[in-house]
Design a protein around this motif. Structure first.
Motif, PDB file in Angstrom:
ATOM      1  N   LYS A 160     157.437  10.556 -51.555  1.00  0.00           N
ATOM      2  CA  LYS A 160     156.363  10.673 -52.530  1.00  0.00           C
ATOM      3  C   LYS A 160     155.090  10.212 -51.854  1.00  0.00           C
ATOM      4  CE  LYS A 160     158.596  10.181 -56.979  1.00  0.00           C
ATOM      5  NZ  LYS A 160     158.683   9.378 -58.205  1.00  0.00           N
ATOM      6  N   ALA A 161     154.091  11.070 -51.869  1.00  0.00           N
ATOM      7  CA  ALA A 161     152.793  10.724 -51.298  1.00  0.00           C
ATOM      8  C   ALA A 161     151.821  10.529 -52.450  1.00  0.00           C
ATOM      9  CB  ALA A 161     152.314  11.831 -50.374  1.00  0.00           C
ATOM     10  N   TYR A 162     151.281   9.323 -52.561  1.00  0.00           N
ATOM     11  CA  TYR A 162     150.327   9.010 -53.620  1.00  0.00           C
ATOM     12  C   TYR A 162     148.924   9.312 -53.101  1.00  0.00           C
ATOM     13  CZ  TYR A 162     154.286   6.886 -55.914  1.00  0.00           C
ATOM     14  OH  TYR A 162     155.504   6.687 -56.505  1.00  0.00           O
ATOM     15  N   ILE A 163     148.257  10.253 -53.776  1.00  0.00           N
ATOM     16  CA  ILE A 163     146.969  10.783 -53.334  1.00  0.00           C
ATOM     17  C   ILE A 163     145.874  10.316 -54.291  1.00  0.00           C
ATOM     18  CG2 ILE A 163     145.690  12.917 -52.857  1.00  0.00           C
ATOM     19  CD1 ILE A 163     148.087  12.542 -51.039  1.00  0.00           C
ATOM     20  N   SER A 164     144.758   9.891 -53.738  1.00  0.00           N
ATOM     21  CA  SER A 164     143.595   9.514 -54.530  1.00  0.00           C
ATOM     22  C   SER A 164     142.455  10.471 -54.203  1.00  0.00           C
ATOM     23  CB  SER A 164     143.186   8.077 -54.203  1.00  0.00           C
ATOM     24  OG  SER A 164     142.016   7.749 -54.903  1.00  0.00           O
ATOM     25  N   VAL A 165     141.830  11.011 -55.253  1.00  0.00           N
ATOM     26  CA  VAL A 165     140.720  11.949 -55.080  1.00  0.00           C
ATOM     27  C   VAL A 165     139.511  11.381 -55.783  1.00  0.00           C
ATOM     28  CG1 VAL A 165     139.911  14.300 -55.483  1.00  0.00           C
ATOM     29  CG2 VAL A 165     142.330  13.888 -55.055  1.00  0.00           C
ATOM     30  N   LEU A 166     138.413  11.255 -55.050  1.00  0.00           N
ATOM     31  CA  LEU A 166     137.180  10.748 -55.631  1.00  0.00           C
ATOM     32  C   LEU A 166     136.424  11.936 -56.223  1.00  0.00           C
ATOM     33  CD1 LEU A 166     135.719   8.026 -55.856  1.00  0.00           C
ATOM     34  CD2 LEU A 166     134.368   8.704 -53.897  1.00  0.00           C
ATOM     35  N   GLY A 167     136.587  12.144 -57.520  1.00  0.00           N
ATOM     36  CA  GLY A 167     135.955  13.285 -58.175  1.00  0.00           C
ATOM     37  C   GLY A 167     136.408  13.371 -59.617  1.00  0.00           C
ATOM     38  N   ASP A 168     135.977  14.437 -60.295  1.00  0.00           N
ATOM     39  CA  ASP A 168     136.369  14.585 -61.697  1.00  0.00           C
ATOM     40  C   ASP A 168     137.784  15.168 -61.806  1.00  0.00           C
ATOM     41  OD1 ASP A 168     135.982  17.203 -60.986  1.00  0.00           O
ATOM     42  OD2 ASP A 168     134.328  17.591 -62.370  1.00  0.00           O
ATOM     43  N   GLU A 169     138.240  15.380 -63.052  1.00  0.00           N
ATOM     44  CA  GLU A 169     139.611  15.821 -63.280  1.00  0.00           C
ATOM     45  C   GLU A 169     139.884  17.206 -62.701  1.00  0.00           C
ATOM     46  OE1 GLU A 169     140.936  15.407 -67.299  1.00  0.00           O
ATOM     47  OE2 GLU A 169     140.209  13.358 -67.430  1.00  0.00           O
TER      48      GLU A 169
END
Length: 122
Positions: free
Chosen positions: A51-60
């Motif tokens: 499982k790779a937990y990804i964080s995206v800096l942006g809207d939905e």
């Protein structure tokens, strides 16, 4: 292999580093937001899934597009991972959106706001 063994921790870190590098430098999908980071990776003890937990800096919408882009590039990412990480099995990667960083920023702003208001009251 135990879940929290030193070997498993080392594998998680190595896969996280390589996955981050592949996403940042090798994938040219326009759906994937440039401010995407791999927060953590949890590889199963049998090395068959991760499982790779990804964080995206942006809207939905940007987060959903990034997840869709990563899901469509899953085969390519797995192949590149097999070339760079020397494991018996290359894990099947599942991408999970991690919003803990975004949540932390939101909480920090709320705390600052309360502190600022408390300073005005005195």
């Amino acid at each position: 292999m135990r879940k929290n063994s030193i070997k498993n921790t080392r594998i998680n870190t190595q896969v996280q580093r390589e996955l981050s590098d592949i996403i940042r430098n090798e994938i040219k999908d326009p759906r994937i937001h440039p401010m995407t980071s791999v927060v953590s990776v949890v590889v199963a003890p049998d090395l068959k899934s991760a499982k790779a937990y990804i964080s995206v800096l942006g809207d939905e919408k940007e987060q959903a597009d990034t997840l869709a882009g990563l899901k469509s590039a899953e085969g390519y990412i797995r192949r590149q991972l097999a070339n760079t990480v020397n494991l018996r099995n290359t894990p099947q990667i599942t991408f999970v959106l991690d919003q803990s960083i975004e949540y932390g920023v939101k909480m920090s702003k709320l705390i600052d706001e309360v502190n600022h208001q408390a300073g005005d009251v005195e």
